[in-house]
Design a protein around this motif. Structure first.
Motif, mmCIF file in Angstrom:
data_model
loop_
_atom_site.group_PDB
_atom_site.id
_atom_site.type_symbol
_atom_site.label_atom_id
_atom_site.label_comp_id
_atom_site.label_asym_id
_atom_site.label_seq_id
_atom_site.Cartn_x
_atom_site.Cartn_y
_atom_site.Cartn_z
ATOM 1 N N ARG A 1 51.008 91.175 17.347
ATOM 2 C CA ARG A 1 50.675 91.400 18.749
ATOM 3 C C ARG A 1 52.041 91.356 19.428
ATOM 4 O O ARG A 1 52.288 92.044 20.548
ATOM 5 C CB ARG A 1 49.650 90.439 19.255
ATOM 6 N N ASP B 1 54.153 94.285 19.123
ATOM 7 C CA ASP B 1 53.714 95.245 19.638
ATOM 8 C C ASP B 1 53.838 95.380 21.154
ATOM 9 O O ASP B 1 54.196 96.409 21.782
ATOM 10 C CB ASP B 1 52.028 95.376 19.536
ATOM 11 N N HIS B 2 53.603 94.136 21.813
ATOM 12 C CA HIS B 2 54.018 93.872 23.283
ATOM 13 C C HIS B 2 55.440 94.325 23.455
ATOM 14 O O HIS B 2 55.679 94.876 24.734
ATOM 15 C CB HIS B 2 53.525 92.634 23.831
ATOM 16 N N GLU C 1 56.045 97.847 23.670
ATOM 17 C CA GLU C 1 55.471 98.753 24.782
ATOM 18 C C GLU C 1 56.347 98.321 26.105
ATOM 19 O O GLU C 1 56.753 99.083 26.797
ATOM 20 C CB GLU C 1 54.037 98.234 25.166
ATOM 21 N N LEU D 1 52.387 92.346 30.650
ATOM 22 C CA LEU D 1 52.794 92.156 29.434
ATOM 23 C C LEU D 1 53.764 91.020 29.326
ATOM 24 O O LEU D 1 53.755 90.424 28.221
ATOM 25 C CB LEU D 1 53.581 93.437 29.042
ATOM 26 N N CYS E 1 52.951 88.075 26.866
ATOM 27 C CA CYS E 1 53.986 87.575 25.697
ATOM 28 C C CYS E 1 54.187 86.192 25.761
ATOM 29 O O CYS E 1 54.268 85.461 24.865
ATOM 30 C CB CYS E 1 55.246 88.500 25.854
#
Length: 123
Positions: A10, A13-14, A17, A101, A105
């Motif tokens: 995860r 992925d963040h 992005e 985000l 995070c």
């Protein structure tokens, strides 16, 4: 319960992005810069025009600064105003997502840290 691998995926992925969003934000900023110059030039010229008109009319009072801006925006070409306002809204949306985000995070990092501590305690 989450595993360290899931949290790490995860987080990755963040990070991807965030990278995409930061590039998009930089592009919007580049697009906004010349539009902002045109916008500010129009507003400045409009305010000077109001001042000169007030001088011609025997020194009548100028509208308040906020009203001057509203009057200038009313006279501005719709293309310029729409482009500027659209880019500003886009910039704000991207910035908001980047902030969200970033918080996500930090939470994922806290989860990873807690999982690491748990593994160390049980080892």
């Amino acid at each position: 319960m989450t595993t360290p691998v899931e949290a790490r995926v995860r987080l990755d992925d963040h990070a991807l992005e965030l990278n995409t969003l930061s590039r998009a934000l930089a592009e919007v900023q580049r697009q906004l810069e010349p539009v902002e110059v045109d916008y500010q030039t129009f507003v400045d010229d409009y305010e000077v025009g109001l001042y000169l008109k007030s001088e011609e009319d025997g020194g009548r009072r100028l509208p308040a600064q906020a009203m001057q801006l509203k009057l200038a925006r009313r006279e501005m070409a719709p293309e310029l105003l729409g482009r500027r306002d659209g880019l500003i809204r886009k910039r704000d949306r991207i910035s908001k997502r980047i902030d969200d985000l970033t918080r996500i995070c930090r939470a994922e990092i806290s989860v990873l840290s807690a999982l690491k501590t748990e593994v160390e305690a049980t080892a």
